[in-house]
Write a protein that holds these residues in place. Structure first.
Motif, PDB file in Angstrom:
ATOM      1  N   PRO A   1       1.045  -1.217   0.022  1.00  0.00           N
ATOM      2  CA  PRO A   1       0.216   0.357   0.561  1.00  0.00           C
ATOM      3  C   PRO A   1       0.830   1.473   0.164  1.00  0.00           C
ATOM      4  CG  PRO A   1      -0.305  -1.133   2.339  1.00  0.00           C
ATOM      5  CD  PRO A   1       1.054  -1.561   1.195  1.00  0.00           C
ATOM      6  N   PHE A   2       1.275   1.547  -1.328  1.00  0.00           N
ATOM      7  CA  PHE A   2       2.252   2.843  -1.085  1.00  0.00           C
ATOM      8  C   PHE A   2       1.273   3.706  -1.449  1.00  0.00           C
ATOM      9  CE2 PHE A   2       5.524  -0.206  -2.897  1.00  0.00           C
ATOM     10  CZ  PHE A   2       6.156   0.459  -1.859  1.00  0.00           C
ATOM     11  N   THR A   3       1.520   5.501  -0.805  1.00  0.00           N
ATOM     12  CA  THR A   3       0.943   6.203  -1.414  1.00  0.00           C
ATOM     13  C   THR A   3       1.169   6.931  -2.671  1.00  0.00           C
ATOM     14  OG1 THR A   3       2.484   7.982  -0.647  1.00  0.00           O
ATOM     15  CG2 THR A   3       1.155   7.417   0.696  1.00  0.00           C
ATOM     16  N   VAL A   4       1.146   7.602  -3.333  1.00  0.00           N
ATOM     17  CA  VAL A   4       1.345   8.558  -4.776  1.00  0.00           C
ATOM     18  C   VAL A   4       2.045   8.693  -4.714  1.00  0.00           C
ATOM     19  CG1 VAL A   4       0.833   9.911  -6.708  1.00  0.00           C
ATOM     20  CG2 VAL A   4      -1.033   8.575  -5.279  1.00  0.00           C
ATOM     21  N   LEU A   5       2.294   9.864  -3.464  1.00  0.00           N
ATOM     22  CA  LEU A   5       3.891  10.109  -2.976  1.00  0.00           C
ATOM     23  C   LEU A   5       4.799   9.532  -3.527  1.00  0.00           C
ATOM     24  CD1 LEU A   5       5.073  13.093  -3.197  1.00  0.00           C
ATOM     25  CD2 LEU A   5       5.700  12.760  -0.998  1.00  0.00           C
ATOM     26  N   GLU A   6       4.390   7.989  -2.948  1.00  0.00           N
ATOM     27  CA  GLU A   6       5.993   6.947  -2.620  1.00  0.00           C
ATOM     28  C   GLU A   6       5.845   6.005  -4.000  1.00  0.00           C
ATOM     29  OE1 GLU A   6       4.765   6.472   2.157  1.00  0.00           O
ATOM     30  OE2 GLU A   6       3.812   5.293   0.671  1.00  0.00           O
ATOM     31  N   LEU A   7       4.933   6.274  -4.474  1.00  0.00           N
ATOM     32  CA  LEU A   7       5.591   5.931  -5.690  1.00  0.00           C
ATOM     33  C   LEU A   7       6.119   6.632  -6.536  1.00  0.00           C
ATOM     34  CD1 LEU A   7       2.670   2.719  -7.207  1.00  0.00           C
ATOM     35  CD2 LEU A   7       4.217   4.553  -8.984  1.00  0.00           C
ATOM     36  N   VAL A   8       5.493   7.511  -6.523  1.00  0.00           N
ATOM     37  CA  VAL A   8       6.063   8.381  -8.117  1.00  0.00           C
ATOM     38  C   VAL A   8       7.756   8.317  -7.678  1.00  0.00           C
ATOM     39  CG1 VAL A   8       6.068  10.834  -8.983  1.00  0.00           C
ATOM     40  CG2 VAL A   8       3.920   9.713  -8.510  1.00  0.00           C
ATOM     41  N   ARG A   9       8.051   8.632  -6.430  1.00  0.00           N
ATOM     42  CA  ARG A   9       9.085   8.568  -6.142  1.00  0.00           C
ATOM     43  C   ARG A   9      10.140   7.582  -6.152  1.00  0.00           C
ATOM     44  NH1 ARG A   9       9.644  10.971   0.086  1.00  0.00           N
ATOM     45  NH2 ARG A   9       8.644   8.832   0.536  1.00  0.00           N
TER      46      ARG A   9
END
Ligand SMILES: Nc1ncnc2c1ncn2[C@@H]1O[C@H](COP(=O)(O)OP(=O)(O)OP(=O)(O)O)[C@@H](O)[C@H]1O
Ligand SMILES: [Mg+2]
Lengths: 265, 362
Positions: free
Chosen positions: A88-96
């Motif tokens: 369960p990544f947040t959007v920010l974590e995934l884009v990072r």
């Protein structure tokens, strides 16, 4: 310059690609079109080093077989046709995650802000704190695009173009976001980068692509500018249905209208 | 409200929506303090003889005076046990987190899918077959041989499991769990067969050890297994970047510049080393590997670069607490620690299962 020569791929007994030659130039959007199963994704996978195939692929003059994963990551980023996220990544974590390697700079401050800039670019301002698994299909597709953009944000590196490989980047998007994403691709190309995009929407292809390769049953059926490739005859033969091509008044580009009746036998 | 949430005391960067790294750093500091506290409690601090405990700890470091008896109790009995519980807890939690990253699956746990059983088979084989070695040699190689054999057993299990459950970079949860059950049953049967051939002395060792226990901890065992665990704990953070990328699948990780085959090989070795060495000292202790990473992901998100260090800290804390419980609930007797972790971890695991129904049923 991207140059693939004599690409052949077999899965067991079935031949998926047969002697495909493909070239794309930096500064342009090169589209790959063709019916389902014609081998578009397979060609993209071979050219990005994901699966082996006969033939050779050269990216900016280097044989990709001789490049390490990190070298490749510096030169090109890939948006797959489908993908899933294990945790369960947040959007920010995934884009990072796009910052994993291949970065053009060590400027921490610049890198720190890239994810938000990329999200803003794909129309997802303020989505950083959402969980990826809670997003709609189109939003998720744009999050993945933002991640890909972060990886090779600068279209040029050390005087060399960098490459975006996009497998159906707009397939899940509404018409407004289709235009936004195609414009991102065009801007990337105009800034010196290269873009290779697998497309199903022939009208968007006609509008945005500089070059088009039409694949059918694992072979190149036509190659050239959109007006040269997207013709009644070539398209109808390849897609097995009747398509009417017309010319758009101002720019003179083609537009394609499918005919409901008269499906080819 | 907005202004408040964007400000941060002490000039730290403003909180970004979706960024949980600051929270993870805060958590790490808190866990480190808590770990120090629990370690002291585990040595006897907080019981009636507070100052004697502290004095005895300090005595060997030349900081205080204490009776020889106190020093011996603290340094040669309680200390190895405390260090063992902390080290094994950290190691099992990290092994769980790495394995879940490798299998891209929050339900992968060395205990559940037969890796601990595989390591156990290796250890039991070494204990019993070691009995056939000349006595002098056995005394010398004993603990090392057991650690190494457990490592080999764990390693073989992870590889077999990965081969069976993962195809084209995709792991099937059902296949993984079922293959794990089969693997666990098979290695368990082989273990039983070897135990059947053991002599009485070995047998007593084996039963207590089979339930998972830190009671037999000695400096000698720690010296044999500790370095392997330490290696794994040191190696794990270097896997973090790759495991993060692997969350998006093997092809995407490769496109992002990760050498996926190398990553997987090192991850498998890390899991095998930490599980194998842990099993060699304490036997199979379940649930730490699944409970700890899961709790942490809820609080601080799934990024391995923050997950792995915090898992080591929380794993150590949990096993130390479990050890304290195991010594106190039926005092003056004590429970094997594996029973405590299973009692606490079992219901927790069911809760995780319910939360992950969607994954299981897909
Ligand atoms: N791993 C594989 N094993 C066997 N066959 C495969 C494999 N990958 C692709 N194929 C086959 O190769 C053919 C081309 O697949 P590919 O994914 O390249 O098509 P595509 O042109 O991208 O189609 P679409 O428009 O549906 O995305 C298909 O017939 C597919 O079934
Ligand atoms: Mg495709």
């Amino acid at each position: 310059m991207l140059k693939a020569t004599g690409i052949s791929v077999r899965f067991g007994a079935s031949t998926v690609l047969e002697g495909v030659d493909f070239t794309a130039s930096a500064g342009q959007i090169t589209a790959i079109v063709g019916p389902n199963g014609s081998g578009k994704t397979t060609l993209l996978k071979v050219m990005t080093g994901e699966i082996p195939g006969q033939g050779s692929t050269h990216l900016n003059g280097s044989d990709i077989a001789a490049l390490s994963p990190v070298d490749m990551a510096r030169k090109r980023a890939v948006l797959p046709q489908a993908g899933n996220v294990a945790f369960p990544f947040t959007v920010l974590e995934l884009v990072r995650l796009g910052l994993t390697s291949g970065l053009a700079t060590n400027d921490a401050d610049h890198l720190d802000h890239l994810p938000e800039r990329a999200l803003s670019r794909v129309g997802l301002d303020g989505f950083g704190g959402r969980y990826v698994q809670d997003l709609s299909g189109g939003e998720r597709q744009r999050v993945q695009l933002a991640r890909v953009l972060v990886q090779i944000w600068e279209p040029m590196l050390d005087g060399e173009p960098r490459w975006l490989f996009l497998d159906e980047p707009v397939s899940a998007l509404d018409i407004g976001h289709q235009l936004i994403v195609m414009q991102i691709a065009r801007d990337y190309a105009r800034a010196g980068g290269g873009v290779v995009a697998v497309m199903h929407d022939l009208n968007l292809t006609a509008m945005f692509a500089d070059r088009v390769t039409l694949l059918g049953e694992g072979r190149v059926r036509a190659e050239g500018r959109p007006a040269e490739v997207l013709t009644d005859h070539a398209l109808s033969a390849c897609y097995g249905c009747v398509l009417r091509t017309n010319t758009l008044p101002p720019a003179g580009g083609p537009w394609i209208l499918p005919q409901a009746t008269g499906i080819h036998p | 409200m907005v202004a408040l949430s964007q400000m941060d005391e002490g000039g730290a960067p403003a909180i970004r929506p979706g960024d949980r790294r600051a929270r993870a750093r805060g958590l790490r500091a808190g866990l480190a303090v808590l770990l120090g506290f629990v370690m002291l409690v585990s040595l006897g601090w907080g019981a009636a003889d507070d100052t004697r405990v502290l004095a005895a700890i300090g005595a060997r470091l030349g900081l205080a005076e204490a009776s020889l008896r106190d020093i011996t109790i603290i340094w040669d009995i309680r200390m190895p046990r405390m260090v063992t519980a902390a080290l094994v807890g950290a190691s099992l939690a990290v092994a769980g987190a790495v394995m879940q990253g490798l299998f891209r699956n929050p339900l992968a746990d060395p205990g559940l899918v037969g890796v601990s059983a595989g390591a156990g088979l290796g250890a039991v084989a070494a204990i019993v077959l070691g009995g056939f070695l000349p006595a002098a040699l056995a005394a010398f190689t004993g603990a090392y041989l057991v650690s190494f054999a457990a490592f080999l057993g764990g390693w073989a299990s992870v590889i077999v499991l990965y081969r069976i459950a993962t195809r084209g970079g995709h792991t099937s949860v059902a296949t993984m769990l079922l293959a794990g059950i089969a693997l666990g049953a098979l290695t368990g049967a082989l273990t039983g067969f070897i135990v059947y051939r053991a002599n009485d002395d070995q047998l007593r060792d084996l039963t207590f050890w089979g339930m998972g226990s830190v009671a037999g901890a000695t400096w000698a065992k720690l010296v044999a297994a500790g370095p392997i665990i330490a290696c794994a704990l040191v190696a794990a953070p270097f896997l973090a970047r790759g495991l993060d990328a692997l969350s998006l699948g093997e092809p995407v990780a490769a496109h992002m510049g990760i050498h996926v085959q190398k990553l997987k090989r090192i991850a498998v070795l890390t899991v095998a080393a930490s599980v194998g060495a842990s099993v060699a000292i304490t036997g199979g202790i379940g649930f730490v590997g699944i409970v700890v990473p899961h709790l942490l992901r809820l609080v601080q998100g799934p990024e391995h670069r923050t997950l792995l260090p915090n898992a080591a800290l929380l794993g150590a804390i949990l096993l130390l607490i479990a050890d304290i419980i195991s010594r106190t609930v039926v005092a003056p007797a004590e429970l094997p620690i594996g029973i405590v972790t299973a009692t606490l971890g079992g219901p927790f695991f069911l809760w995780i299962l319910l939360r992950n129904r969607a994954i299981l049923e897909s």
